[in-house]
Motif scaffolding. Sequence first.
Motif, PDB file in Angstrom:
ATOM      1  N   VAL A 372       1.120  -1.375  -0.028  1.00 49.05           N
ATOM      2  CA  VAL A 372      -0.121   0.369  -0.217  1.00 49.05           C
ATOM      3  C   VAL A 372       0.533   1.146   0.011  1.00 49.05           C
ATOM      4  CG1 VAL A 372      -1.961   1.570   1.252  1.00 49.05           C
ATOM      5  CG2 VAL A 372      -1.499  -1.384   1.209  1.00 49.05           C
ATOM      6  N   ILE A 373       0.453   1.557  -0.983  1.00 48.80           N
ATOM      7  CA  ILE A 373       1.410   3.126  -0.758  1.00 48.80           C
ATOM      8  C   ILE A 373       1.010   4.081  -0.788  1.00 48.80           C
ATOM      9  CG2 ILE A 373       2.573   4.559  -3.156  1.00 48.80           C
ATOM     10  CD1 ILE A 373       3.333   2.584  -4.416  1.00 48.80           C
ATOM     11  N   LEU A 374       0.999   5.368   0.329  1.00 49.96           N
ATOM     12  CA  LEU A 374       0.239   6.018   0.289  1.00 49.96           C
ATOM     13  C   LEU A 374       0.303   7.507   0.409  1.00 49.96           C
ATOM     14  CD1 LEU A 374      -0.516   5.068   4.580  1.00 49.96           C
ATOM     15  CD2 LEU A 374      -2.245   5.285   2.550  1.00 49.96           C
ATOM     16  N   THR A 375       0.693   8.328  -0.439  1.00 48.42           N
ATOM     17  CA  THR A 375       0.902   9.618  -0.960  1.00 48.42           C
ATOM     18  C   THR A 375       0.006  10.844  -1.126  1.00 48.42           C
ATOM     19  OG1 THR A 375       2.386  10.721  -2.796  1.00 48.42           O
ATOM     20  CG2 THR A 375       0.191   9.367  -3.133  1.00 48.42           C
ATOM     21  N   GLY A 376      -0.088  12.066  -0.713  1.00 48.91           N
ATOM     22  CA  GLY A 376      -0.926  13.151  -0.613  1.00 48.91           C
ATOM     23  C   GLY A 376      -0.371  13.139   1.098  1.00 48.91           C
ATOM     24  N   GLY A 377      -0.450  14.735   1.145  1.00 47.40           N
ATOM     25  CA  GLY A 377      -0.690  15.642   2.392  1.00 47.40           C
ATOM     26  C   GLY A 377      -1.593  14.329   3.367  1.00 47.40           C
ATOM     27  N   GLY A 378      -2.938  14.891   2.834  1.00 44.57           N
ATOM     28  CA  GLY A 378      -3.719  14.260   3.164  1.00 44.57           C
ATOM     29  C   GLY A 378      -4.167  12.727   3.666  1.00 44.57           C
ATOM     30  N   ALA A 379      -3.018  11.421   3.324  1.00 47.38           N
ATOM     31  CA  ALA A 379      -2.869  10.457   3.796  1.00 47.38           C
ATOM     32  C   ALA A 379      -1.677  10.711   6.022  1.00 47.38           C
ATOM     33  CB  ALA A 379      -2.194   9.511   2.602  1.00 47.38           C
ATOM     34  N   GLN A 380      -1.609  12.195   5.558  1.00 44.34           N
ATOM     35  CA  GLN A 380      -0.682  11.801   7.110  1.00 44.34           C
ATOM     36  C   GLN A 380      -2.099  12.243   7.768  1.00 44.34           C
ATOM     37  OE1 GLN A 380       3.017  14.500   6.870  1.00 44.34           O
ATOM     38  NE2 GLN A 380       2.214  14.773   5.092  1.00 44.34           N
ATOM     39  N   VAL A 381      -3.465  12.159   8.377  1.00 44.92           N
ATOM     40  CA  VAL A 381      -3.928  12.127   8.710  1.00 44.92           C
ATOM     41  C   VAL A 381      -4.143  10.960   9.276  1.00 44.92           C
ATOM     42  CG1 VAL A 381      -6.680  12.793   9.366  1.00 44.92           C
ATOM     43  CG2 VAL A 381      -4.970  14.139   7.755  1.00 44.92           C
ATOM     44  N   PRO A 382      -4.026  10.352  10.750  1.00 41.24           N
ATOM     45  CA  PRO A 382      -4.284   9.077  11.270  1.00 41.24           C
ATOM     46  C   PRO A 382      -4.801   8.772  10.724  1.00 41.24           C
ATOM     47  CG  PRO A 382      -2.946  10.478  12.706  1.00 41.24           C
ATOM     48  CD  PRO A 382      -3.452  11.575  12.159  1.00 41.24           C
ATOM     49  N   ALA A 383      -6.582   9.139  10.606  1.00 41.61           N
ATOM     50  CA  ALA A 383      -7.766   8.195  10.950  1.00 41.61           C
ATOM     51  C   ALA A 383      -7.726   7.598   8.965  1.00 41.61           C
ATOM     52  CB  ALA A 383      -9.128   8.883  11.156  1.00 41.61           C
ATOM     53  N   VAL A 384      -7.308   8.218   8.388  1.00 39.50           N
ATOM     54  CA  VAL A 384      -7.160   8.235   7.361  1.00 39.50           C
ATOM     55  C   VAL A 384      -6.502   6.957   6.852  1.00 39.50           C
ATOM     56  CG1 VAL A 384      -6.810   9.084   4.515  1.00 39.50           C
ATOM     57  CG2 VAL A 384      -7.617  10.703   6.002  1.00 39.50           C
ATOM     58  N   ALA A 385      -5.130   6.803   6.935  1.00 45.05           N
ATOM     59  CA  ALA A 385      -3.476   6.136   6.852  1.00 45.05           C
ATOM     60  C   ALA A 385      -4.738   4.513   7.746  1.00 45.05           C
ATOM     61  CB  ALA A 385      -2.616   6.611   7.879  1.00 45.05           C
ATOM     62  N   GLN A 386      -5.179   4.706   8.991  1.00 49.00           N
ATOM     63  CA  GLN A 386      -5.836   3.701   9.411  1.00 49.00           C
ATOM     64  C   GLN A 386      -6.505   2.726   8.381  1.00 49.00           C
ATOM     65  OE1 GLN A 386      -5.162   1.671  11.241  1.00 49.00           O
ATOM     66  NE2 GLN A 386      -7.026   0.368  11.959  1.00 49.00           N
ATOM     67  N   ALA A 387      -7.632   3.882   8.082  1.00 46.74           N
ATOM     68  CA  ALA A 387      -8.717   3.629   6.630  1.00 46.74           C
ATOM     69  C   ALA A 387      -8.312   2.680   5.606  1.00 46.74           C
ATOM     70  CB  ALA A 387      -9.915   4.731   6.688  1.00 46.74           C
ATOM     71  N   ALA A 388      -6.780   3.680   4.867  1.00 43.84           N
ATOM     72  CA  ALA A 388      -6.237   2.985   3.864  1.00 43.84           C
ATOM     73  C   ALA A 388      -5.648   1.541   3.980  1.00 43.84           C
ATOM     74  CB  ALA A 388      -5.253   4.220   3.361  1.00 43.84           C
ATOM     75  N   THR A 389      -5.658   1.599   4.759  1.00 42.03           N
ATOM     76  CA  THR A 389      -4.474   0.034   5.649  1.00 42.03           C
ATOM     77  C   THR A 389      -4.897  -0.881   6.485  1.00 42.03           C
ATOM     78  OG1 THR A 389      -3.188   1.229   7.803  1.00 42.03           O
ATOM     79  CG2 THR A 389      -2.477   1.660   5.254  1.00 42.03           C
ATOM     80  N   ALA A 390      -6.086  -0.811   6.977  1.00 42.42           N
ATOM     81  CA  ALA A 390      -6.431  -1.443   7.515  1.00 42.42           C
ATOM     82  C   ALA A 390      -7.461  -3.018   6.948  1.00 42.42           C
ATOM     83  CB  ALA A 390      -8.311  -0.943   8.873  1.00 42.42           C
ATOM     84  N   ARG A 391      -7.457  -3.050   6.026  1.00 39.54           N
ATOM     85  CA  ARG A 391      -8.137  -4.065   5.490  1.00 39.54           C
ATOM     86  C   ARG A 391      -6.872  -5.204   4.441  1.00 39.54           C
ATOM     87  NH1 ARG A 391     -10.569   0.508   4.112  1.00 39.54           N
ATOM     88  NH2 ARG A 391     -13.194   0.028   4.416  1.00 39.54           N
ATOM     89  N   PHE A 392      -6.142  -4.195   4.739  1.00 42.36           N
ATOM     90  CA  PHE A 392      -4.388  -4.732   4.017  1.00 42.36           C
ATOM     91  C   PHE A 392      -3.489  -5.316   5.469  1.00 42.36           C
ATOM     92  CE2 PHE A 392      -6.002  -1.771   1.278  1.00 42.36           C
ATOM     93  CZ  PHE A 392      -6.967  -2.646   0.467  1.00 42.36           C
ATOM     94  N   PRO A 393      -3.507  -6.361   6.061  1.00 36.73           N
ATOM     95  CA  PRO A 393      -2.784  -6.555   7.679  1.00 36.73           C
ATOM     96  C   PRO A 393      -1.638  -6.996   6.805  1.00 36.73           C
ATOM     97  CG  PRO A 393      -4.798  -7.914   7.350  1.00 36.73           C
ATOM     98  CD  PRO A 393      -4.851  -6.841   6.758  1.00 36.73           C
ATOM     99  N   GLY A 394      -1.225  -8.094   5.501  1.00 39.61           N
ATOM    100  CA  GLY A 394       0.277  -8.433   5.807  1.00 39.61           C
ATOM    101  C   GLY A 394       0.749  -7.590   4.449  1.00 39.61           C
ATOM    102  N   ALA A 395       0.222  -6.358   3.839  1.00 41.79           N
ATOM    103  CA  ALA A 395       0.796  -5.368   3.046  1.00 41.79           C
ATOM    104  C   ALA A 395       1.824  -4.895   3.475  1.00 41.79           C
ATOM    105  CB  ALA A 395      -0.492  -4.647   2.264  1.00 41.79           C
ATOM    106  N   ARG A 396       2.897  -5.011   2.710  1.00 41.11           N
ATOM    107  CA  ARG A 396       3.657  -3.469   3.388  1.00 41.11           C
ATOM    108  C   ARG A 396       3.476  -2.297   2.610  1.00 41.11           C
ATOM    109  NH1 ARG A 396       8.671  -1.826  -0.468  1.00 41.11           N
ATOM    110  NH2 ARG A 396       9.462   0.060   0.560  1.00 41.11           N
ATOM    111  N   VAL A 397       3.382  -1.786   3.733  1.00 40.42           N
ATOM    112  CA  VAL A 397       2.962   0.065   3.642  1.00 40.42           C
ATOM    113  C   VAL A 397       4.590   1.218   3.591  1.00 40.42           C
ATOM    114  CG1 VAL A 397       1.815   1.542   4.886  1.00 40.42           C
ATOM    115  CG2 VAL A 397       1.113  -0.124   5.618  1.00 40.42           C
ATOM    116  N   ALA A 398       4.168   1.904   2.663  1.00 37.31           N
ATOM    117  CA  ALA A 398       5.486   2.581   1.776  1.00 37.31           C
ATOM    118  C   ALA A 398       4.691   3.822   1.908  1.00 37.31           C
ATOM    119  CB  ALA A 398       5.626   2.417   0.189  1.00 37.31           C
ATOM    120  N   LEU A 399       5.469   4.453   2.501  1.00 38.56           N
ATOM    121  CA  LEU A 399       4.786   6.460   2.519  1.00 38.56           C
ATOM    122  C   LEU A 399       5.932   7.134   1.421  1.00 38.56           C
ATOM    123  CD1 LEU A 399       5.049   6.682   6.648  1.00 38.56           C
ATOM    124  CD2 LEU A 399       2.716   5.954   5.441  1.00 38.56           C
TER     125      LEU A 399
END
Length: 419
Positions: A372-399
Amino acid sequence: MPRSYAGLDFGTTNSTLALCAPGGAPRLLAVEAEHLTIPSALFFSLEDGQTYFGRRAVFEYVDGAEGRFMRALKSILGSSLMRETTQVGRQRMSFEALIGRFLAHLRETLERETDEPVDRIVLGRPVRFVDESEAADREAAEQLASAARAQGFRHVEFQFEPVAAALYFESGMNAEQVALVVDIGGGTSDFSILRLGPDRARLPDRSGDILGTTGVHVGGTDFDRLLNIARMQPLLGLGSATADGKRSMPVWYFNDLATWHRINTLYTPKVLADIRALGKEAAEPEKLKRMEHVLSHRSGHRLAGAVEKAKIALTREDAAAIVLREPGLALEAPVTRGEFEAATAELVERIGGAIEAALRLAGLEAEAVQTVILTGGGAQVPAVAQAATARFPGARVALSDAFGSVGLGLGLDAARRFA
């Protein structure tokens, strides 16, 4: 030296420029002094007749210079406002012309760097400019292309912003994988499921690698707006009643004051007269007096800036304060991260729904996503990052670079398209 080609990420909040030579690595250009980003803002000074851009535009406005401040113009694309004009000094200008003025400034920056005319550009675009209308979405893209062509970019190409972010990330990969790109911008959020890899990076056409892509008209400025409505607009009269208790104050004034691209529309004699009249009827007239001050002193963007500052602080801290102080006005409201998340829960829910839609379009289960690749300033909002990654517990998260990855990818794309 080989010729370099340009990508331009015209963002709701910030913009970037990148250059890339064929086969080379892209680089971001310094677009305002040493800064690699420039706020997508203009200030038309009535004092010296000049147009200021970026941080200088914000400074002139906040410093109290007489003039017209414009920001978040990308949010207007595809809307009814694009068919209107607005007063700028002694002339009326279309919003397409205003966007063009900003693009022209960036083209001048490009040509100083390349020392030659630049007439080819790859522009980033959200997956959806407009959620509810295919026709309005197409119109928004054409409006942006038209604004660019009017400023000398004769050959304009588009690339989806999340795809651009993935192209840059892909340049450092050593194995093929399926990735979800979550791009939370200032005005829109885009989600793309892509097949990436070092061998695929050399393919001239990547359309087959886009497995599913969705977008919603939700971005950082929407989080600002809802926080503003929840915590600051009640101090100006939102939600208060008339003295006889029979009516509440009209809400649209406050909604517009909390919306970046609508703020300027309130600075009219009629709206100011309306607020003064409402103040005479209000059970809490002191609140309407504050609203009157904000309108008569054109403090709306300063208030919005204070809200944005608090939002950014809440990405790191559990509590912050929204503070606006100027002669004749003192506003302060504490806010916790929990209160912020409660006020913006509907936006996070829409982001989660769009991610689910991207998976359905790709025909994949969540387990198939490896990164999961997170980009954009809004992706730094903790609730947004959690919503974006919660479905993918086995995925690498790339900031990735929060503000530069899209521009870098657009530069790569330009070199591949135009060389």
